[in-house]
Design a protein around this motif. Structure first.
Motif, PDB file in Angstrom:
ATOM      1  N   VAL A 315       0.863  -1.172   0.000  1.00  0.00           N
ATOM      2  CA  VAL A 315       0.000   0.000   0.000  1.00  0.00           C
ATOM      3  C   VAL A 315       0.901   1.223   0.000  1.00  0.00           C
ATOM      4  N   GLY A 316       0.723   2.079  -1.008  1.00  0.00           N
ATOM      5  CA  GLY A 316       1.632   3.209  -1.153  1.00  0.00           C
ATOM      6  C   GLY A 316       0.951   4.546  -1.173  1.00  0.00           C
ATOM      7  N   ARG A 317       1.686   5.531  -0.698  1.00  0.00           N
ATOM      8  CA  ARG A 317       1.284   6.933  -0.801  1.00  0.00           C
ATOM      9  C   ARG A 317       2.517   7.687  -1.272  1.00  0.00           C
ATOM     10  N   VAL A 322       3.967   0.469   2.380  1.00  0.00           N
ATOM     11  CA  VAL A 322       3.883  -0.410   3.543  1.00  0.00           C
ATOM     12  C   VAL A 322       3.422  -1.771   3.029  1.00  0.00           C
ATOM     13  N   GLU A 323       4.122  -2.833   3.438  1.00  0.00           N
ATOM     14  CA  GLU A 323       3.747  -4.173   3.004  1.00  0.00           C
ATOM     15  C   GLU A 323       3.026  -4.906   4.122  1.00  0.00           C
ATOM     16  N   GLY A 324       2.120  -5.773   3.735  1.00  0.00           N
ATOM     17  CA  GLY A 324       1.394  -6.556   4.718  1.00  0.00           C
ATOM     18  C   GLY A 324       0.356  -7.422   4.030  1.00  0.00           C
ATOM     19  N   LEU A 346      -4.744   1.205   9.187  1.00  0.00           N
ATOM     20  CA  LEU A 346      -5.913   1.552   8.385  1.00  0.00           C
ATOM     21  C   LEU A 346      -5.518   2.546   7.300  1.00  0.00           C
ATOM     22  N   PHE A 347      -6.026   2.310   6.101  1.00  0.00           N
ATOM     23  CA  PHE A 347      -5.766   3.211   4.981  1.00  0.00           C
ATOM     24  C   PHE A 347      -7.095   3.620   4.362  1.00  0.00           C
ATOM     25  N   VAL A 352      -3.979   6.911  -1.990  1.00  0.00           N
ATOM     26  CA  VAL A 352      -3.329   5.641  -1.692  1.00  0.00           C
ATOM     27  C   VAL A 352      -3.492   4.680  -2.864  1.00  0.00           C
ATOM     28  N   SER A 353      -2.459   3.882  -3.132  1.00  0.00           N
ATOM     29  CA  SER A 353      -2.534   2.869  -4.175  1.00  0.00           C
ATOM     30  C   SER A 353      -2.327   1.489  -3.566  1.00  0.00           C
ATOM     31  N   LEU A 354      -2.913   0.494  -4.189  1.00  0.00           N
ATOM     32  CA  LEU A 354      -2.799  -0.887  -3.724  1.00  0.00           C
ATOM     33  C   LEU A 354      -2.223  -1.745  -4.845  1.00  0.00           C
TER      34      LEU A 354
END
Length: 358
Positions: A315-317, A322-324, A346-347, A352-354
């Motif tokens: 998940v990026g901004r 952040v990985e998970g 929480l995002f 934010v991108s996934l």
């Protein structure tokens, strides 16, 4: 109706039509026919000119027709039939928002366009939509609460559009069967179209947080929400929906992610009028349910249909990631990400991108 749209409706059957015959039918000169055809071609529509015989489209298409859409919308409320079909507009969302703010009750108002010149996607990106061939629409709704209280609306809309696509005929099993009938050589395909993100390909049709609908890992549709109102309410929501029905070759080169369209999946010319009716009816039903119960009414199904559920993701901004593992969506529509340390972050959608983890 413009001359070019009249010409398009005559050519929509994919058959050869002489310039003289088109001119007689429409009461215009051969020069006007030629100009109209060139304008259609300038919008990316593949029109072939056969010397001495006339013009024809490279493939059949179904022009949008308000007479085939408005009467088939579900009953309920005076706004049900307030549907507008435009030939060209910069943005259906921007156009409809201006219309919605000018009336006391815009709930159910809808706008569709054959050509959208400045369509918007998430994170400041443009929405690529092939003129006269895709489905681009917006629908408005008025809520008594403020914008913050309609969190999760775009996710609920994803469920509604998914239901519409399934009613249209894209239930997972049937979609895979029909895919085998698509033309084996498709000149629109590029390398990026042939790639898919690493997800469960067996789940042909599903959701990707926050606003995408995928078919076998490739983007088929996207949603965008614009909200206008005071923090304490009321607020006017305009929801934009873009569905890839048939992507033209020149537009395919502009798409920077794996994509798919209905023509590729089914091998058939999409009936955009029927699809528009299904999408609008399911969205209107969703809005009513959301007004009464919020995203909670959609949370369980959304989690069940999320193609990235329990998957390892990034998940990026911006340049920060952040990985998970995806641990579902909470009642507000926020993505729950469980990190390697067992912590849950929480995002919210925003910027934010996934992506699937590498």
């Amino acid at each position: 109706m413009t001359t070019r749209l009249q010409i398009l409706r005559l050519l929509a059957d994919g058959k050869l039509h002489s310039g003289a015959a088109i001119g007689r039918r429409l009461g215009i000169s051969r020069a006007a026919v030629s100009k109209g055809v060139k304008t259609l071609g300038g919008n990316g529509l593949a029109v072939s000119a056969v010397a001495g015989r006339g013009y024809r489209l490279a493939a059949r298409l179904t022009p949008l027709d308000r007479r085939r859409i408005a009467p088939r919308l579900a009953a309920g409320g005076g706004a049900a039939h307030r549907v507008e079909v435009l030939e060209e507009v910069e943005s259906t969302n921007d156009h409809l928002l201006a219309q919605a703010l000018a009336v006391s009750d815009p709930s159910g108002m809808a706008c569709l366009a054959e050509v959208q010149s400045q369509g918007r996607g998430r994170r400041g990106k443009s929405w690529v939509s092939s003129a006269y061939q895709n489905l681009t629409l917006s629908i408005a709704w008025r809520f008594a609460v403020g914008p913050a209280m309609v969190s999760g609306l775009s996710l609920a809309a994803g469920v509604a559009v998914l239901h519409a696509l399934e009613e249209y005929g894209l239930a997972p099993g049937r979609a895979r069967d029909r895919a085998s009938r698509a033309r084996p050589r498709d000149p629109r395909r590029a390398t990026k179209d042939m790639m898919s993100e690493t997800i469960d390909a067996a789940a042909a049709l599903g959701l990707k947080w926050p606003n995408d609908i995928l078919w076998q890992g490739r983007k088929l549709a996207g949603l965008l929400v614009d909200a206008h109102g005071e923090a304490s309410g009321p607020c006017t929501i305009v929801l934009g929906v873009g569905i890839n029905c048939c992507i033209a070759a020149r537009d395919a080169r502009r798409i920077d992610q794996p994509w798919v369209d209905l023509y590729t999946i089914t091998g058939e010319t999409p009936d955009r009028n029927r699809l528009a009716v299904l999408v609008l009816n399911h969205l209107r039903s969703m809005f009513r349910t959301f007004a009464a119960s919020g995203f909670a009414a959609f949370q369980t199904e959304w989690n069940r249909r999320h193609l990235y559920a329990d998957k390892a993701v990034r998940v990026g901004r911006g340049d920060t990631y952040v990985e998970g593992t995806v641990d579902g969506i909470d009642v507000s529509g926020a993505l729950r990400l469980r990190t390697a340390r067992g912590e849950v972050q929480l995002f919210h959608s925003g910027e934010v991108s996934l992506r699937a983890a590498r």
